[in-house]
Enzyme design. Structure first.
Site, PDB file in Angstrom:
ATOM      1  N   SER A 155       0.883  -1.309   0.017  1.00 34.33           N
ATOM      2  CA  SER A 155       0.079  -0.037   0.019  1.00 34.33           C
ATOM      3  C   SER A 155       0.702   1.289  -0.023  1.00 34.33           C
ATOM      4  CB  SER A 155      -0.990   0.160   1.194  1.00 34.33           C
ATOM      5  OG  SER A 155      -0.217   0.011   2.213  1.00 34.33           O
ATOM      6  N   HIS A 203      -5.252  -3.444  -2.577  1.00 33.16           N
ATOM      7  CA  HIS A 203      -4.624  -2.494  -3.883  1.00 33.16           C
ATOM      8  C   HIS A 203      -4.645  -3.512  -5.116  1.00 33.16           C
ATOM      9  CE1 HIS A 203      -4.429   1.049  -1.046  1.00 33.16           C
ATOM     10  NE2 HIS A 203      -3.833   0.014  -0.209  1.00 33.16           N
ATOM     11  N   LYS A 245     -11.984   0.619  -1.854  1.00 33.82           N
ATOM     12  CA  LYS A 245     -10.786   1.225  -3.022  1.00 33.82           C
ATOM     13  C   LYS A 245     -11.416   1.047  -4.297  1.00 33.82           C
ATOM     14  CE  LYS A 245      -7.329   0.704   0.597  1.00 33.82           C
ATOM     15  NZ  LYS A 245      -8.404   0.716   1.578  1.00 33.82           N
TER      16      LYS A 245
END
Ligand SMILES: Cc1ncc(COP(=O)(O)O)c(C=O)c1O
Length: 415
Positions: free
Chosen positions: A203, A231, A263
């Site tokens: 990250s 991610h 995200k």
């Protein structure tokens, strides 16, 4: 930059009967007031409106290009996702009034979990109210005394916190260093279970775990494998299905497939996908599932719709890659160190807190919403500007951001 201001944490209202009361609030690591006075504090800034193409209107700053968010595929505000969230509100309202085991389970949760399981090619899935609690709850409930958990040194804080809460031995290996990883596996004593946990994409650095080697060593040393795809979901793989697709590995490479719904997926929550046995266990033993409320209906519906959109609009994944390549190539050509990033997270190394916060301010003053990330979140000497590219940035905005960062780097003596 660390200024000792002894007065700021004194209790201004001491209890009359307690003579030497210790302050309620411990001393902070950073002198926030100092940064505010210097005009270098740009945290908790308030977004008033999300605008097209990853622009935001920020209170006191106007229209800015968002280069600090995680909308990797630009799905926030997608009409199909918004419509799904609105329909869920009409049918279920805005909350569940309960935990899943008692009164909070909706058809929406079952549908979302089935959708996640299909997307990640797993038997089943479970959702939690955030990615953070997903890691803490899963790791702490699975591990017992006598087990060992082995982590990459740069794993996310939620994984670290889960490991600290678990009763197992906790060891770490140097970041993405497979020789050190194997040494750690060899050092494990006793007959307990071994669980290896890694981020798919790290990250803060944006690099990708060496999954083929990690999984090979896990098999060789009889260890289970958990991968955090916060991610990498929607980012890695030609169709955005994540880390296994990226490396062309079979779907059963990873035993515990973790991801967030906050995200690439524009909602809130976290998930674990895996075997039916694992998911049944977590639904009855993970404390944050048992004792914390369910994902709210609009978030669950938005998340489910977002998985459909990722599959229906693969051109977004290509656009993200194009934007990343253009941005990273420009910065690297100018002389910036971007570590080993290959993904949407671009760490622009500034080497000191002062340089990182000044470069951030330079960019913010020119309409770019981007943050400095400093120690202890990243190691001393690797303080950085942390930029996140989105598929919805225009090439004009990508070039503008690169130009500003390069000009700032020259002006501030970073380049
Ligand atoms: C690798 C990783 N895992 C887990 C999380 C926690 O996810 P959430 O923000 O959905 O709680 C984050 C958040 O930034 C993350 O970067």
């Amino acid at each position: 930059m660390h200024i000792d201001n002894g007065s700021i944490n004194k209790n201004p209202f001491p209890h009359p009967l307690i003579q030497h009361q210790l302050p309620l609030v411990p001393k902070m690591r950073h002198d926030i007031e100092y940064y505010k006075k210097q005009g270098l504090y740009f945290y908790l800034e308030t977004t008033e409106e999300m605008l097209p193409n990853s622009h935001v209107r920020v209170s006191g700053h106007g229209n800015m290009i968002m280069l600090g968010g995680y909308s990797y595929l630009g799905l926030i505000g997608h009409p199909q996702i918004n419509a799904a969230a609105q329909a869920a509100i009409d049918r279920f309202g805005t909350g569940t009034h309960g935990v899943r085991l008692l009164a909070g389970s909706l058809t929406l949760h079952n549908e979302l979990e089935a959708r996640i399981a299909a997307f990640k090619q797993a038997e089943a899935a479970i959702t939690f109210s955030s990615g953070y609690v997903t890691n803490v709850a899963t790791i702490s409930s699975l591990l017992r005394k006598g087990d060992t958990v082995i982590c990459d040194k740069l794993n996310h804080a939620s994984i670290v916190d889960g490991c600290l809460l678990a009763m197992a031995d906790f060891v770490r290996f140097r970041h993405n260093d497979m020789v050190h990883f194997e040494k750690r596996l060899q050092e494990v004593a006793g007959n307990g279970r071994k669980l290896v946990i890694v981020d798919g994409v790290f990250s803060m650095d944006g690099d990708i775990i060496n999954l083929p080697e990690v999984s090979r060593l896990c098999r060789q040393y009889d260890a289970y494998l958990m991968v955090d795809e916060a991610h990498s979901l929607g980012v890695l793989g030609e169709t955005g299905h994540g880390i296994e697709e990226h490396f062309g590995l079979p779907a059963d490479t990873v035993d515990i497939k973790m991801g967030t719904l906050s995200k690439t997926i524009p909602a809130a929550g976290g998930y674990i996908a895996g075997s039916q046995e694992l998911i049944t266990f977590l639904k009855h033993e993970a404390r944050a599932f048992i004792f914390s409320a369910a994902v709210p209906p609009p978030s669950a519906a938005a998340a489910k719709a977002a998985f459909d959109v990722i599959e229906a609009e693969p051109e977004r994944i290509q656009a993200l890659q194009t934007n990343f390549t253009r941005f990273a190539n420009r910065l690297r050509a100018a002389g910036f160190d971007l570590l080993q990033t290959e993904t949407a997270i671009v760490p622009v190394i500034c080497k000191s807190t002062a340089a990182a916060v000044r470069l951030a301010k330079y960019c913010q003053d020119k309409g770019i919403f981007v943050q400095a990330v400093v120690s202890p979140v990243v190691p001393v000497g690797q303080e950085r500007l942390r930029a996140c590219v989105s598929a919805s940035h225009t090439l004009t905005d990508i070039d503008y951001c690169a130009n500003v960062i390069i000009a700032g780097g020259c002006k501030l003596g970073i380049l």
